[in-house]
Design an enzyme around this catalytic site. Structure first.
Site, PDB file in Angstrom:
ATOM      1  N   ARG A  52       0.809  -1.227   0.000  1.00 59.94           N
ATOM      2  CA  ARG A  52       0.000   0.000   0.000  1.00 59.94           C
ATOM      3  C   ARG A  52       0.840   1.273   0.000  1.00 59.94           C
ATOM      4  O   ARG A  52       0.409   2.320  -0.442  1.00 59.94           O
ATOM      5  CB  ARG A  52      -0.925  -0.019   1.219  1.00 59.94           C
ATOM      6  CG  ARG A  52      -1.794   1.216   1.406  1.00 59.94           C
ATOM      7  CD  ARG A  52      -2.716   1.474   0.226  1.00 59.94           C
ATOM      8  NE  ARG A  52      -3.591   2.611   0.464  1.00 59.94           N
ATOM      9  CZ  ARG A  52      -3.219   3.883   0.359  1.00 59.94           C
ATOM     10  NH1 ARG A  52      -1.984   4.204   0.031  1.00 59.94           N
ATOM     11  NH2 ARG A  52      -4.092   4.856   0.582  1.00 59.94           N
ATOM     12  N   LYS A  53       2.042   1.193   0.540  1.00 59.18           N
ATOM     13  CA  LYS A  53       2.937   2.369   0.618  1.00 59.18           C
ATOM     14  C   LYS A  53       2.224   3.582   1.235  1.00 59.18           C
ATOM     15  O   LYS A  53       2.148   4.656   0.659  1.00 59.18           O
ATOM     16  CB  LYS A  53       3.510   2.743  -0.755  1.00 59.18           C
ATOM     17  CG  LYS A  53       4.415   1.676  -1.364  1.00 59.18           C
ATOM     18  CD  LYS A  53       5.032   2.184  -2.668  1.00 59.18           C
ATOM     19  CE  LYS A  53       5.992   1.167  -3.259  1.00 59.18           C
ATOM     20  NZ  LYS A  53       5.297  -0.004  -3.833  1.00 59.18           N
ATOM     21  N   PHE A  54       1.739   3.394   2.447  1.00 59.32           N
ATOM     22  CA  PHE A  54       1.089   4.505   3.147  1.00 59.32           C
ATOM     23  C   PHE A  54       2.046   5.683   3.274  1.00 59.32           C
ATOM     24  O   PHE A  54       3.246   5.497   3.507  1.00 59.32           O
ATOM     25  CB  PHE A  54       0.646   4.050   4.540  1.00 59.32           C
ATOM     26  CG  PHE A  54      -0.504   3.079   4.535  1.00 59.32           C
ATOM     27  CD1 PHE A  54      -1.801   3.521   4.301  1.00 59.32           C
ATOM     28  CD2 PHE A  54      -0.296   1.726   4.752  1.00 59.32           C
ATOM     29  CE1 PHE A  54      -2.872   2.629   4.306  1.00 59.32           C
ATOM     30  CE2 PHE A  54      -1.352   0.826   4.755  1.00 59.32           C
ATOM     31  CZ  PHE A  54      -2.643   1.280   4.527  1.00 59.32           C
TER      32      PHE A  54
END
Length: 458
Positions: free
Chosen positions: A287-289
């Protein structure tokens, strides 16, 4: 005695080579004139940038840079513990050819001290230009390190000219020549490098992991003899599930981008979890928040995807600061989840490096109950190495052959990633999902990754 702007002094002084010297040369010529003399020696060479040896050669290199329109970088003798914290300052790119500029060479030790940080920045160095070669072994020492010395003047030739014009008598010239012959320099023998710490086996590291998902991941890797993660970058949920079924026996981690699938619902989640349990792998939603803590709480735990409910692993950038870890931990830790911090990326021109990577490594130390490791490219090159053996390094951009694509992705081999760069898990995408038989391709990558790991234990 003074002759043609060159002053020969009989004295005892200690140069870089730590060798008693009875001859020194002072050159009271303007740096611009000096730079032109030196430029004449290397004007036909092929190089992109230059670097002066600190500190005496810096004015000469500056004059050459300004006078002949070539970029210059600077090496710091003392790397500062603030700012960029870099040994090499300036604008440059890995792979560029760099000319080293020095005022005079005795043993070549100062040049070699400058060579090392340039090479660590992946700059190519093959040539050194100098005003005076004292002919005391420097050229030979540099040659052993792959460097060609280009000198505007050699001391013996200078003596010949001065004698010819009766500016130095035969007695002085003879003493100088005898001194040169009798005082050839030897570079100090470098101290033996400390032995690299032995790499621990995955099963040993499982006992050192403070995060439950990291522990489980190490155990799966040891049990299945695989350090392969596959990036399921396909367009539909059906393709993703079919891929998981095909390659499941060969992987420890199955990586998704849930927001690229054509649909998502509880039945897809249930099927993916069933496949993961049956084939014994972890699900990693990439997701690479990258938002503030309050926002990622909702993004991770809610929305239409409810990532924390089904994904064992997720990841995050540290750009917003450590609050993002606190927010994700608030949701994920009670569910027994783990988070990978993006310390480096495999795309060309990435800004995730240097001081940012160091800050990420430090943040992980403070949250090892939830942070299970990193997305990294070259942990062996980090200050202090890969860090805690309880943390996992996963590296994307892996193929069986090195290269890149038109959009800047850079590929490395399993042997390079696991053996040379000390990562733990290889992440493979197109090399498997675009293969005619993904299961066979996954088996090949599994074997290559595991062989690299076994070799690194030797």
């Amino acid at each position: 005695m003074m002759a043609s702007g060159i002053v020969f002094l009989c004295c005892n002084c200690c140069l870089k080579a730590r060798h008693a010297q009875s001859l020194s040369c002072s050159v009271p010529i303007f740096p611009v004139q000096v730079s032109r003399m030196m430029w004449a020696q290397i004007k036909d060479l092929n190089f992109d940038i230059m670097c002066g040896v600190p500190y005496t050669a810096l004015p000469i290199a500056t004059c050459m840079s300004l006078g002949f329109g070539l970029p210059m970088v600077m090496r710091r003798k003392e790397v500062k513990d603030y700012g960029t914290k870099k040994a090499i300052e300036g604008a440059y790119s890995a792979g560029q050819r760099c000319l080293i500029v020095e005022d005079l060479v005795t043993s070549g030790a100062s040049v070699l001290e400058t060579l090392d940080p340039l090479q660590k920045e992946q700059l190519q160095v093959t040539d050194v230009v100098v005003l005076i070669d004292r002919e005391q072994g420097g050229a030979a020492h540099l040659a052993k390190n792959g460097l060609t010395l280009h000198a505007a003047f050699k001391l013996s030739s200078m003596l010949d000219v001065l004698q010819k014009h009766q500016l130095v008598d035969e007695d002085v010239a003879g003493k100088v020549r005898a001194f040169i012959a009798e005082n050839q320099t030897q570079l100090p023998t470098p101290a033996a490098a400390p032995a690299a710490p032995k790499r621990l086996r995955y099963e040993e590291r499982a006992g050192l992991a403070k995060n439950s998902v990291a522990k489980r991941c190490f155990e799966i890797m040891a049990r299945k003899k695989t350090n392969l993660a596959v990036a399921a970058d396909v367009a539909t949920a059906d393709e993703m599930l079919a891929l998981a079924e095909q390659i499941g026996p060969h992987v420890c981690v199955f990586k998704t981008h849930v927001d690229i699938f054509d649909r998502w619902d509880d039945s897809i989640v249930a099927k993916l979890q069933e496949i993961a349990d049956r084939h014994d792998f972890l699900i990693f939603e990439d997701r690479k928040f990258a938002d503030i803590g309050n926002t990622v709480v909702s993004q991770y735990g809610g929305g239409i995807y409810k990532i924390a409910d089904w994904s064992h692993i997720t990841n995050a950038h540290l750009v917003p600061g450590p609050g993002i870890i606190d927010g994700l931990k608030q949701v994920g830790l009670p569910k027994g989840r783990g988070c990978l911090l993006l310390a480096e990326m495999s795309s060309k021109g990435t800004l995730a490096n240097g001081a940012y990577t160091e800050a990420v490594a430090e943040a992980a130390k403070q949250h090892e109950d939830f942070v299970m490791g990193f997305i990294s490219i070259n942990p062996a090159a980090w200050k202090g190495g890969p860090g805690s053996p309880g943390l996992i390094h996963m590296t994307p951009g892996v193929q069986l052959a090195e290269g890149g694509d038109a959009l800047g992705q850079q590929y490395n081999t399993p042997a390079n990633v696991i053996g040379t760069r000390s990562s733990d898990v290889i992440i493979v995408g197109r090399g498997i999902i675009k293969a005619a038989d993904p299961a066979t391709a996954a088996a090949e990558y599994q074997a290559a990754g595991w062989a690299a790991y076994e070799a690194s234990l030797a």
